[in-house]
Design a protein around this motif. Structure first.
Motif, PDB file in Angstrom:
ATOM      1  N   LEU A  46      90.142  80.008  29.757  1.00 16.24           N
ATOM      2  CA  LEU A  46      89.735  81.364  30.138  1.00 16.24           C
ATOM      3  C   LEU A  46      90.557  81.874  31.432  1.00 16.24           C
ATOM      4  O   LEU A  46      90.446  82.584  31.883  1.00 16.24           O
ATOM      5  N   GLN A  47      90.669  80.730  32.394  1.00 17.16           N
ATOM      6  CA  GLN A  47      91.412  80.774  33.745  1.00 17.16           C
ATOM      7  C   GLN A  47      90.233  81.556  34.434  1.00 17.16           C
ATOM      8  O   GLN A  47      90.415  82.595  35.303  1.00 17.16           O
ATOM      9  N   LEU A  48      89.141  81.043  34.293  1.00 18.99           N
ATOM     10  CA  LEU A  48      87.976  81.581  35.141  1.00 18.99           C
ATOM     11  C   LEU A  48      87.219  80.847  36.237  1.00 18.99           C
ATOM     12  O   LEU A  48      87.227  79.628  36.159  1.00 18.99           O
ATOM     13  N   ASP A  49      87.130  81.580  37.257  1.00 20.67           N
ATOM     14  CA  ASP A  49      86.817  80.933  38.604  1.00 20.67           C
ATOM     15  C   ASP A  49      85.557  81.664  38.803  1.00 20.67           C
ATOM     16  O   ASP A  49      85.275  82.953  38.918  1.00 20.67           O
ATOM     17  N   ILE A  50      84.316  81.054  39.096  1.00 26.16           N
ATOM     18  CA  ILE A  50      82.936  81.771  39.173  1.00 26.16           C
ATOM     19  C   ILE A  50      83.034  81.966  40.763  1.00 26.16           C
ATOM     20  O   ILE A  50      82.406  81.096  41.397  1.00 26.16           O
ATOM     21  N   THR A  51      83.361  83.115  41.000  1.00 24.19           N
ATOM     22  CA  THR A  51      83.066  83.410  42.193  1.00 24.19           C
ATOM     23  C   THR A  51      82.248  84.673  42.596  1.00 24.19           C
ATOM     24  O   THR A  51      81.772  85.178  41.454  1.00 24.19           O
ATOM     25  N   PRO A  52      81.613  84.961  43.758  1.00 21.56           N
ATOM     26  CA  PRO A  52      80.564  86.088  43.657  1.00 21.56           C
ATOM     27  C   PRO A  52      81.206  87.594  43.234  1.00 21.56           C
ATOM     28  O   PRO A  52      80.429  88.150  42.699  1.00 21.56           O
ATOM     29  N   GLU A  53      82.439  87.632  43.557  1.00 19.18           N
ATOM     30  CA  GLU A  53      83.275  88.728  43.276  1.00 19.18           C
ATOM     31  C   GLU A  53      83.322  89.090  41.548  1.00 19.18           C
ATOM     32  O   GLU A  53      83.050  90.164  41.140  1.00 19.18           O
ATOM     33  N   PHE A  54      83.665  87.924  41.077  1.00 18.16           N
ATOM     34  CA  PHE A  54      83.610  88.069  39.474  1.00 18.16           C
ATOM     35  C   PHE A  54      82.205  88.116  38.926  1.00 18.16           C
ATOM     36  O   PHE A  54      82.026  88.810  37.825  1.00 18.16           O
ATOM     37  N   MET A  55      81.215  87.380  39.513  1.00 21.65           N
ATOM     38  CA  MET A  55      79.899  87.617  38.953  1.00 21.65           C
ATOM     39  C   MET A  55      79.488  88.786  39.200  1.00 21.65           C
ATOM     40  O   MET A  55      78.542  89.688  38.229  1.00 21.65           O
ATOM     41  N   THR A  56      79.858  89.750  40.185  1.00 22.14           N
ATOM     42  CA  THR A  56      79.390  90.911  40.333  1.00 22.14           C
ATOM     43  C   THR A  56      80.158  91.878  39.155  1.00 22.14           C
ATOM     44  O   THR A  56      79.365  92.866  38.599  1.00 22.14           O
TER      45      THR A  56
END
Length: 218
Positions: free
Chosen positions: A182-192
């Motif tokens: 998924l080319q997913l990076d669990i960052t605070p920005e993405f989680m928001t």
């Protein structure tokens, strides 16, 4: 003028205490509780092993402090929402959880690991710590929302609770292979961003629209 150190007690350094908690989180995720030694935690943290006894009394004390400190913002938000339920309660709770866990992405893995342990002397103690910190009352959120008429009529509160926990926890338990695909990076920005997306799912599928009585007109 020379400084005389008091014998028998290490000097207090909150940064070293924090390093021990970070090291404990890392090692307890990788290894079983009984396989993690005080010396290994201290070595990972780069501090004297005597500091564990000084700050936490024991390895179990360090584990307890680690769980309490990491979970405290989420537990506080649970308590806040239970004391003042609104149509936004689930979204506000999820947002807080995402913000905290995006800074501690291995913590949900640790909770899942302990909750899945086979029953033995260590697992009973560790599960008791989790139960005391996370408090069973916190799984009653959607039952209380149902009682107060905040959920749509077709929504089953138990099923909603399971769906909600799945949305909260799965991003952090997702296998690395799926993240890569998924080319997913669990960052605070993405989680928001994900919290806002999930808010739309909750509002349109599960939560009753706010009425004039529940809207803030200030």
């Amino acid at each position: 003028m020379s400084t005389i150190k008091k014998s028998g007690r290490p000097s207090i350094n909150n940064n070293k205490r924090g390093k021990l908690i970070i090291a404990a989180k890392k090692l307890f995720v990788i290894y079983d509780y009984d396989k993690v030694s005080i010396r290994a935690i201290a070595t990972e943290a780069g501090v004297d092993s005597a500091l564990i006894r000084y700050y936490f009394q024991s390895k179990l004390g360090l584990f307890t402090a680690m769980v309490q400190q990491t979970a405290e913002p989420v537990v506080a938000q649970f308590d806040k929402q239970l004391n003042a339920l609104s149509p936004d309660s689930a979204h506000e709770l999820m947002t807080t959880y995402y913000q905290v866990m995006s800074q501690n992405p291995d913590f949900p893995k640790l909770i899942f690991k302990i909750a899945s342990m086979q029953e033995n002397e260590h697992s009973q103690v560790l599960k008791k710590i989790l139960s005391d910190v996370l408090n069973p009352k916190n799984v009653k959120l959607f039952s209380l929302m149902k009682q107060q008429g905040l959920l749509q009529d077709h929504v089953d509160p138990l099923c909603m609770q399971i769906s909600f926990f799945s949305m909260m926890v799965f991003p952090f338990l997702m296998p690395e292979f799926f993240k890569q695909v998924l080319q997913l990076d669990i960052t605070p920005e993405f989680m928001t961003h994900l919290a806002l997306q999930n808010q739309q799912l909750l509002q349109h599928g599960c939560i009753k629209p706010a009425t004039t009585e529940t809207k803030d007109i200030s």
